[in-house]
Design an enzyme around this catalytic site. Structure first.
Site, mmCIF file in Angstrom:
data_model
loop_
_atom_site.group_PDB
_atom_site.id
_atom_site.type_symbol
_atom_site.label_atom_id
_atom_site.label_comp_id
_atom_site.label_asym_id
_atom_site.label_seq_id
_atom_site.Cartn_x
_atom_site.Cartn_y
_atom_site.Cartn_z
ATOM 1 N N GLY A 31 -27.026 -20.210 26.713
ATOM 2 C CA GLY A 31 -26.353 -21.489 26.932
ATOM 3 C C GLY A 31 -27.204 -22.469 27.706
ATOM 4 N N LEU A 33 -27.667 -25.423 26.613
ATOM 5 C CA LEU A 33 -28.490 -25.629 25.419
ATOM 6 C C LEU A 33 -29.313 -26.907 25.494
ATOM 7 C CD1 LEU A 33 -25.937 -24.544 22.659
ATOM 8 C CD2 LEU A 33 -27.653 -23.153 23.839
ATOM 9 N N GLY A 36 -34.741 -27.016 22.332
ATOM 10 C CA GLY A 36 -35.384 -25.761 21.936
ATOM 11 C C GLY A 36 -34.378 -24.850 21.249
ATOM 12 N N HIS A 37 -33.238 -24.652 21.905
ATOM 13 C CA HIS A 37 -32.179 -23.834 21.294
ATOM 14 C C HIS A 37 -31.722 -24.464 19.969
ATOM 15 C CE1 HIS A 37 -31.348 -23.047 25.754
ATOM 16 N NE2 HIS A 37 -31.545 -21.828 25.285
ATOM 17 N N SER A 185 -36.751 -25.754 28.785
ATOM 18 C CA SER A 185 -36.192 -24.530 29.343
ATOM 19 C C SER A 185 -34.936 -24.913 30.107
ATOM 20 C CB SER A 185 -37.205 -23.899 30.309
ATOM 21 O OG SER A 185 -36.547 -22.970 31.161
ATOM 22 N N SER A 186 -33.933 -24.043 30.045
ATOM 23 C CA SER A 186 -32.711 -24.333 30.804
ATOM 24 C C SER A 186 -33.050 -24.441 32.286
ATOM 25 C CB SER A 186 -31.677 -23.231 30.587
ATOM 26 O OG SER A 186 -31.461 -23.051 29.203
HETATM 27 P P1 AMP Z 1 -32.356 -18.462 26.432
HETATM 28 O O1 AMP Z 1 -31.086 -19.248 26.392
HETATM 29 O O2 AMP Z 1 -33.317 -18.926 27.478
HETATM 30 O O3 AMP Z 1 -32.130 -16.966 26.431
HETATM 31 O O4 AMP Z 1 -33.093 -18.764 25.066
HETATM 32 C C1 AMP Z 1 -32.482 -18.493 23.834
HETATM 33 C C2 AMP Z 1 -33.503 -18.621 22.743
HETATM 34 O O5 AMP Z 1 -34.034 -19.946 22.734
HETATM 35 C C3 AMP Z 1 -34.702 -17.674 22.934
HETATM 36 O O6 AMP Z 1 -35.040 -17.113 21.679
HETATM 37 C C4 AMP Z 1 -35.777 -18.601 23.443
HETATM 38 O O7 AMP Z 1 -37.087 -18.173 23.130
HETATM 39 C C5 AMP Z 1 -35.445 -19.878 22.713
HETATM 40 N N1 AMP Z 1 -36.027 -21.027 23.396
HETATM 41 C C6 AMP Z 1 -35.901 -21.343 24.714
HETATM 42 N N2 AMP Z 1 -36.638 -22.432 25.010
HETATM 43 C C7 AMP Z 1 -37.255 -22.804 23.859
HETATM 44 C C8 AMP Z 1 -38.162 -23.853 23.505
HETATM 45 N N3 AMP Z 1 -38.579 -24.741 24.392
HETATM 46 N N4 AMP Z 1 -38.576 -23.922 22.226
HETATM 47 C C9 AMP Z 1 -38.157 -23.015 21.307
HETATM 48 N N5 AMP Z 1 -37.310 -22.012 21.567
HETATM 49 C C10 AMP Z 1 -36.861 -21.911 22.825
#
Ligand code: AMP
Length: 290
Positions: A31, A33, A36-37, A185-186
């Site tokens: 979440g 979001l 990237g997500h 990044s979150s």
């Molecule tokens: P998270 O919510 O941080 O667990 O991320 C969920 C998914 O989103 C994971 O597969 C991450 O690698 C991907 N993700 C996070 N940040 C990015 C980004 N900047 N670009 C592409 N994918 C991302």
């Protein structure tokens, strides 16, 4: 978009989709979001229907001194963004639904998770693989989508999928960045004003790495030294690691050949950030993808 809170309901809905021959896609997230997500969700929408997005801040992948409690949570905004993209199901299980009393199983991919993120965050990958395997079993998607931002994580998940003959195919999507290069990044939400500018040093180090590769440098030691020096020269930033590793084994290499990653991790103020570049070789020519 249906919002699903229980494992039983999620299983039932997913089973219904599979038995009518539809191609289920899963995008696991924690979440808060960002683009990237959402890029993973768009890719999932291209390849699959229906698309399930999970939002679960997984307590098992946070260390005792990490940011589980204060990890950003923005369910209402996330829900609206996913609805707008045409997501079919949002799976938001409460922690006790995923880890009921007596829960006692975990999955460990040996070797690949011992170094880098695994060394800096003991138990992190065990938490990730355990929750991802659970999500794979609950949803049984045909495809599941992950970001290359977390390169070691996706390598470990691929290994788990291979070793355990899991059904989903793992799709890896490119890193989405801010205009100044900072990987979304979150955790960027934690950065204070001055820190936001300093945080771009990870990207700048990877750009320097790319320039040096493209000007012919192949030896890991000087490439690593330049990245380290740049990151360590940024006030308020403390380097965790800068390494060049084989893309298959995640072991350090002496020189860049075939497929490698340059991986960097640093603390900017109190916020820990990671980033990477992928190096690929075709004949004598190298491409470096940030
Ligand atoms: P998270 O919510 O941080 O667990 O991320 C969920 C998914 O989103 C994971 O597969 C991450 O690698 C991907 N993700 C996070 N940040 C990015 C980004 N900047 N670009 C592409 N994918 C991302």
């Amino acid at each position: 978009m249906d919002v699903i809170h229980t494992v039983a309901w999620m299983k039932q809905v997913a089973e219904g989709a599979r038995t009518t021959g539809r191609i289920l896609g899963l995008v696991p997230t924690m979440g808060a979001l960002h683009e990237g997500h959402l890029s993973l969700v768009r890719e999932a929408r291209k390849q699959c229907s229906p698309v399930v997005v999970s939002i679960f801040v997984n307590p098992k992948q946070f260390g005792p001194s990490e940011d589980f409690q204060k990890y950003p949570r923005s369910l209402e905004a996330d829900r609206a963004a996913l609805e707008k993209l045409g997501v079919d199901y949002l799976f938001v299980p409460p922690p006790e639904e995923m880890y009921p009393p007596g829960f006692g199983t975990s999955v460990v991919v040996e070797g690949l998770g011992d170094r880098l993120e695994g060394r800096s965050r003991p138990g992190h990958f065990r938490g990730v693989t355990t929750v991802v395997l659970k999500l794979f079993e609950i949803v049984q998607p045909r495809f599941s989508f992950f970001g290359r931002k977390d390169a070691q994580q996706v390598r470990i998940i691929r290994q788990m999928a291979f070793d355990l003959n899991l059904y989903p195919e793992i799709v890896v999507c490119p890193i989405v960045r801010e205009p100044d290069g900072l990987a979304l990044s979150s955790r960027n939400a934690y950065l204070k004003n001055g820190e936001r500018r300093a945080a771009t040093v990870l990207y700048r180090a990877l750009e320097l790495f790319r320039r040096e590769i493209l000007s012919g440098q192949r030896s890991a030691a000087p490439l690593v030294a330049s990245m380290r020096q740049l990151i360590e020269s940024e006030p308020g930033v403390s380097l965790d690691y800068a390494e060049i590793v084989d893309a298959g084994t995640f072991e350090p290499v002496m020189a860049c050949r075939k497929a490698c990653y340059a991986l960097v991790a640093a603390r900017v103020g109190a916020t820990r950030l990671i980033d990477n570049a992928l190096i690929e070789q075709a004949g004598d020519s190298f491409t470096v993808t940030l």
